[in-house]
Scaffold this motif. Structure first.
Motif, short mmCIF file in Angstrom:
data_model
loop_
_atom_site.label_atom_id
_atom_site.label_comp_id
_atom_site.label_asym_id
_atom_site.label_seq_id
_atom_site.Cartn_x
_atom_site.Cartn_y
_atom_site.Cartn_z
N VAL A 1 2.94 -3.82 9.33
CA VAL A 1 3.83 -2.76 8.51
C VAL A 1 5.20 -3.49 8.86
CG1 VAL A 1 4.96 -0.63 8.93
CG2 VAL A 1 2.50 -0.64 9.52
N ASP B 1 -1.89 -6.47 6.49
CA ASP B 1 -2.41 -5.88 7.88
C ASP B 1 -1.24 -5.59 8.67
OD1 ASP B 1 -4.86 -6.23 6.93
OD2 ASP B 1 -5.53 -7.45 8.47
N ASP C 1 -3.72 3.22 10.87
CA ASP C 1 -4.66 2.28 9.93
C ASP C 1 -5.80 2.70 9.51
OD1 ASP C 1 -6.24 1.87 12.31
OD2 ASP C 1 -4.67 0.52 13.33
N GLU D 1 -5.32 -3.13 7.92
CA GLU D 1 -4.26 -2.68 6.98
C GLU D 1 -4.35 -1.38 7.01
OE1 GLU D 1 -4.60 -2.99 2.77
OE2 GLU D 1 -6.96 -3.51 2.72
N TRP E 1 3.83 -0.73 4.29
CA TRP E 1 2.53 -0.93 4.86
C TRP E 1 1.94 -1.71 3.61
CZ3 TRP E 1 -1.13 -2.01 8.14
CH2 TRP E 1 -1.36 -1.37 9.21
N SER E 2 1.39 -3.12 4.17
CA SER E 2 0.80 -3.90 3.01
C SER E 2 -0.49 -4.51 3.26
CB SER E 2 1.68 -5.25 2.81
OG SER E 2 1.65 -6.20 3.75
N HIS F 1 -1.70 -3.44 14.53
CA HIS F 1 -2.73 -2.56 13.97
C HIS F 1 -4.21 -3.59 13.82
CE1 HIS F 1 -1.05 1.33 13.32
NE2 HIS F 1 0.16 0.64 12.77
N SER G 1 2.69 5.16 12.22
CA SER G 1 2.00 4.43 11.23
C SER G 1 0.48 4.44 11.61
CB SER G 1 2.43 3.15 11.11
OG SER G 1 2.28 2.28 12.43
N ILE H 1 2.07 6.23 6.87
CA ILE H 1 3.41 5.95 7.45
C ILE H 1 4.42 7.11 7.22
CG2 ILE H 1 4.28 4.61 5.46
CD1 ILE H 1 5.05 2.39 7.34
N ASN I 1 0.89 -1.22 -0.04
CA ASN I 1 0.13 -0.01 -0.04
C ASN I 1 0.99 1.11 0.11
OD1 ASN I 1 -2.15 -1.68 0.27
ND2 ASN I 1 -2.64 -1.21 2.32
#
Length: 452
Positions: free
Chosen positions: A186, A184, A244, A226, A180-181, A223, A242, A230, A164
Motif C-alpha cells: 500500500v 503487495d 489484504d 496483495e 493498493w497494487s 501485509h 487497509s 482500503i 487494484n
C-alpha cells in the motif's frame, strides 16, 4: 468523450410488407405499419427478457440530464473523486470534476497513476428532428457543438504494477492517494504535481517532460499479500485502514506533518478469508466495517483489537464484495457474489438480518455507494454490465415507480444504466448532486439521470 450508441431502450426492427394494392390501400398500409412499429417500441429491462434477434438497444436521451464517455488507454479497475474548489451543490452547466485512477495494463511496466480533469461538461441535448431547416442554421449549430465539446486533461505518472484500488483524501494542503497494487504494497502518493499539470498548460508541459516513475511519499509492505480493501477516515485526517487477501487488516495513524504513518503490526484478524472492502464510520472516529470472502460483515473498534465488536457471519450466501456506510443514517449497504444488495440497520445488526434485500442484478455486485446528497438513495453496479439506482423512500404502493408493461420490478428501483462492459467501480460526485461516474473495461461514463 462521446455519446453512447446503445442504451436504455430496445426497438424491434420493422418489417416492411410490399404488395401490389392501389395507392389508397398503400397509404393505409403504411400508416398501419408505422403505428405498429411505434407500438413495438418497449422498455428494455435487463434480466427480465433477453434481446431477440433483430432487436437493438438505443439510448433514450430524454432519460439523461448529462452523459459523457472517456477513454484512458489501459482500463482502470478503481478510481476516486478529488474534491475541488468550485463549491458544493453545484448544478449549473457546464460542469467540471477531478478524478484519480489507476490502470490495470497488460504488463506491469505499462501501468499509470492518473489524475483527470474533465471540464466543459454540458447537459445532454434532446433529439429534435425539426431543427436544421437551413444551411445557415446548420453552420451555427456546428459552431455551437464545437463550443460544447467536453475537455479532458490527463496527467499520467508511471507506476510499476497494476493498481487494484485507489482512495483519495485531503490532508492539510496535500491531496493524497492511497494505492493498493499487485506489488503487495500500500503506497501513499502526493498528487500536487498532477493537479498542477491538469490546471496549467505550462505545468503540464513540464510534467510530461519529466516522465518519471511515481515516487511514493510512504509505502507499507507488512501485509505480505496483495489486497483491495482500503479507506481513509472521514473523521481523523490521515487515518487509514487497509485489508489484504490473507484476511489481515491494519490501521494507519499519521505522524506529525503527514510525511509518514505509524502502523500497528498487530492485525485485526477475525476474518477467515480475504478482506474485500473496508469502510470507516462517518460518525465514530474509531469504528470501521469490513466484508470478506468468508461471507461475513464485521464492525470493529480500533480501541479494542484484535477482534470485531459485531458480526453478521452469513451476511451473504457467497463472497461479500463491497460495502458502503450511510453518511447520515445508521445503515450499511452490502453487495455480494450472489447478486444481492442488502441494507443493514446497525441498530439491529446483532440479529444478522438485513432490513431490505434486493435481487435485480444478474451477476456479482462489483460496487455500491450511498448518495452523499440523499440518505435514502444508493447505486450499485454488477458483472451483468448494469448500474442500478435506488430510492428506499419509495413506498410499495407508489404506482408511479412501476414501469409500464413490466411486472415484478421493485418500486424502489429508479433507473438502470447500460452501455459499458465489465463495470468495476462507481462513485457519486460529492459536490455535484446526482452526478455519477463509473469505470469499466470499456472506459469511463459520467452521467446524471432524470431520476436522481
Amino acid at each position: 468523450m462521446s455519446a453512447p450508441e446503445e442504451h436504455a431502450f430496445a426497438e424491434e426492427e420493422e418489417q416492411e410488407d410490399m404488395d401490389e394494392a392501389g395507392s389508397d390501400e398503400e397509404e393505409v398500409d403504411e400508416e398501419d405499419m408505422q403505428e405498429e412499429g411505434e407500438a413495438e417500441k418497449k422498455v428494455y429491462v435487463p434480466g427480465i427478457e433477453p434481446l431477440q434477434p433483430g432487436e437493438r438497444l438505443e439510448m433514450d436521451r430524454s432519460a439523461y440530464r448529462m452523459y459523457h464517455e472517456c477513454q484512458t488507454g489501459a482500463p482502470c479497475l478503481s478510481f476516486d473523486v478529488l474534491k475541488d474548489g468550485d463549491g458544493d451543490g453545484r448544478q449549473q452547466f457546464p460542469l467540471s470534476m477531478l478524478l484519480c485512477a489507476g490502470t490495470q495494463a497488460d504488463t506491469a511496466l505499462k501501468n499509470r497513476l492518473l489524475v483527470m480533469r474533465m471540464h466543459n461538461l454540458h447537459e445532454t441535448e434532446k433529439d429534435n428532428e425539426e431543427e436544421k431547416e437551413s444551411s445557415d442554421e446548420e453552420s451555427d449549430e456546428e459552431e455551437e457543438d464545437e463550443d460544447k465539446k467536453p475537455q479532458l486533461e490527463l496527467a499520467m505518472m508511471p507506476h510499476y504494477g497494476g493498481i487494484n484500488r485507489v482512495r483519495v483524501t485531503q490532508f492539510g494542503q496535500h491531496a493524497l492517494a492511497a494505492v493498493w497494487s499487485e506489488k503487495d504494497q500500500v503506497e501513499i502518493f502526493d498528487l500536487r504535481p498532477q493537479l498542477e499539470a491538469v490546471h496549467s498548460s505550462a505545468a503540464m508541459a513540464a510534467f510530461v517532460q519529466q516522465q518519471k516513475e511515481a515516487a511514493a511519499l510512504f509505502s507499507f509492505s507488512g501485509h505480505m499479500s496483495e489486497g483491495f480493501a482500503i479507506d481513509w477516515s472521514p473523521k481523523v485526517p490521515g487515518r487509514l485502514v487497509s485489508g489484504d487477501c490473507k484476511k489481515n487488516i491494519h490501521v494507519w495513524e499519521p505522524r506529525e506533518g503527514g510525511a509518514s504513518w505509524k502502523i500497528d503490526q498487530r492485525p485485526f484478524s477475525s476474518h477467515s478469508k480475504s478482506v474485500e472492502d473496508l469502510q470507516w464510520s462517518p460518525t465514530e472516529a474509531t469504528v470501521f466495517a469490513s466484508c470478506s470472502v468468508d461471507q461475513s460483515i464485521r464492525i470493529w473498534d480500533i480501541r479494542a483489537p484484535p477482534n470485531s465488536m459485531l458480526s453478521a457471519d452469513e451476511a451473504h450466501s457467497s463472497d461479500v464484495n463491497v460495502i458502503s456506510w450511510n453518511r447520515s443514517e445508521p445503515f450499511l449497504l452490502s453487495g455480494g457474489d450472489d447478486g444481492l444488495l442488502k441494507v443493514w440497520d446497525l441498530r439491529q445488526f446483532k440479529t444478522g438480518r438485513p432490513v431490505a434485500n434486493f435481487k435485480q442484478h444478474g451477476g456479482p455486485i462489483t460496487s455500491v455507494e450511498w448518495s452523499p446528497a440523499d440518505s435514502s438513495v444508493f447505486a450499485a453496479s454488477g458483472a451483468d454490465d448494469v448500474i442500478s439506482q435506488w430510492d428506499l423512500s419509495v413506498e410499495s404502493s407508489d404506482v408511479g415507480a412501476r414501469v409500464e408493461g413490466v411486472k415484478d420490478l421493485p418500486p424502489q428501483l429508479l433507473f438502470l444504466h447500460q452501455g459499458q462492459s465489465e463495470i468495476k467501480e462507481i462513485h457519486w460526485h460529492p459536490q455535484i448532486p446526482g452526478a455519477m461516474i463509473s469505470t469499466a473495461l470499456s472506459g469511463f461514463n459520467v452521467f446524471r439521470t432524470i431520476s436522481v
